[in-house]
Design an enzyme around this catalytic site. Sequence first.
Site, PDB file in Angstrom:
ATOM      1  N   GLY A   1       0.844  -1.212   0.000  1.00 50.29           N
ATOM      2  CA  GLY A   1       0.000   0.000   0.000  1.00 50.29           C
ATOM      3  C   GLY A   1       0.872   1.251   0.000  1.00 50.29           C
ATOM      4  O   GLY A   1       0.529   2.279  -0.574  1.00 50.29           O
ATOM      5  N   ASN A   2       2.049   1.135   0.632  1.00 49.82           N
ATOM      6  CA  ASN A   2       2.976   2.268   0.681  1.00 49.82           C
ATOM      7  C   ASN A   2       3.647   2.527  -0.665  1.00 49.82           C
ATOM      8  O   ASN A   2       4.223   3.587  -0.867  1.00 49.82           O
ATOM      9  CB  ASN A   2       4.056   2.021   1.743  1.00 49.82           C
ATOM     10  CG  ASN A   2       3.486   2.158   3.136  1.00 49.82           C
ATOM     11  OD1 ASN A   2       2.939   3.190   3.494  1.00 49.82           O
ATOM     12  ND2 ASN A   2       3.568   1.095   3.912  1.00 49.82           N
TER      13      ASN A   2
ATOM     14  N   LYS B   1       6.972  -9.643   6.289  1.00 54.52           N
ATOM     15  CA  LYS B   1       7.330 -10.196   4.969  1.00 54.52           C
ATOM     16  C   LYS B   1       8.134 -11.485   5.160  1.00 54.52           C
ATOM     17  O   LYS B   1       7.900 -12.493   4.500  1.00 54.52           O
ATOM     18  CB  LYS B   1       8.141  -9.185   4.151  1.00 54.52           C
ATOM     19  CG  LYS B   1       7.318  -7.952   3.798  1.00 54.52           C
ATOM     20  CD  LYS B   1       8.108  -6.963   3.014  1.00 54.52           C
ATOM     21  CE  LYS B   1       7.464  -5.588   2.942  1.00 54.52           C
ATOM     22  NZ  LYS B   1       6.098  -5.421   3.322  1.00 54.52           N
TER      23      LYS B   1
HETATM   24  N1  LIG Z   1      -2.878  -4.318   4.899  1.00 52.87           N
HETATM   25  C1  LIG Z   1      -1.549  -4.082   4.733  1.00 52.87           C
HETATM   26  O1  LIG Z   1      -0.673  -4.881   5.114  1.00 52.87           O
HETATM   27  O2  LIG Z   1      -1.249  -2.877   4.120  1.00 52.87           O
HETATM   28  P1  LIG Z   1       0.221  -2.239   3.844  1.00 52.87           P
HETATM   29  O3  LIG Z   1       1.032  -3.237   3.101  1.00 52.87           O
HETATM   30  O4  LIG Z   1      -0.095  -1.018   3.034  1.00 52.87           O
HETATM   31  O5  LIG Z   1       0.797  -1.903   5.190  1.00 52.87           O
END
Ligand SMILES: NC(=O)OP(=O)(O)O
Length: 322
Positions: free
Chosen positions: A18-19, A283
């Site tokens: 998301g980043n 991760k």
């Molecule tokens: N839901 C989630 O893990 O979002 P990000 O990867 O953006 O932190």
Amino acid sequence: MSHTQVDPHKLAVIALGGNAIIAKGQKGLVQEQFENVRRTVDPVVELIAQGYNFIVTHGNGPQVGNLLLQNELAREEVPEIPLAMLDAMTCGSMGYMIEQCLQNAMIRRGIWKNVVTIPAQVIVDRFDPAMEAPTKPIGPFYTEEQAQKLIQEKGWLLKEDAGRGWRRFVASPYPIDIVEKEAIRQLLRQQYLLVTGGGGGIPVSYHEDGTIEGVDCVIDKDLASMKLAIAVHARTLIIITGVPKVTLNFGTPQERSLDRITLAQARHYYQEGQFPAGSMGPKMMAAIEFVQADPENRVIITNEGSLMEAVAGREGTHIVAY
Ligand SMILES: NC(=O)OP(=O)(O)O
């Protein structure tokens, strides 16, 4: 192999951060997000041209945090929306963006393939201890001064996020299963390109009578992507992040990048505390569990610019069984 079978060696789950879709320093304008997604899906489409099929998943940390903020700013005017529903909204809005960018990139490349977004419900345990100990950073970054003011004035939980600034934290229980997994398998057998498991999925939990209900939290998308990859018997899980390779001793003079590590090495480095929570920690946890599930499984952690080279084995960090 008939068109109703899926070659697990050509099927990969690819998780976009998301980043990466709202990069640090960007406001998160829709145009910015589309531009970031377009750039990210181009190499994915190149790999589709080489015969790969994908499930594309994505994070939603910045996006769901922004929605939560909008929600709170508008609470005097319109009814508040619970966090599970905000997760569902990001599955739709980000799925729309990724699906459209994939479709357009394939049209430009002369590829015809069905793409569909499934906002997936992901089972969590609503009594998971993680519900009481928030670990998931969401929304915009703040300076320490801004954060302290928000903690005092609004009572929010803000913490430092892996050296990148201060952010709001919400609960992030472990993903157990995917409600729509059979539908996902069916669509893969028909060669669909899928966008699903976005935002880590929409968190839901079982009641004793077997019914399900939303849980207000944000699931880690790397862990949910791993569960999805196991559920569809994909052999490759690709995690796209901000750096081309995972490093040891990050930020110290001893820093060194990892090309290829075994499951035993990954466990060892994880236990040494090499991978901080909120950044590389989930991760690597997802990578360990995925490779543990089947010795033929492999994980690639890299950034979008290195994706093609990483799939060819020349870039990224590869986590393999032996
Ligand atoms: N839901 C989630 O893990 O979002 P990000 O990867 O953006 O932190």
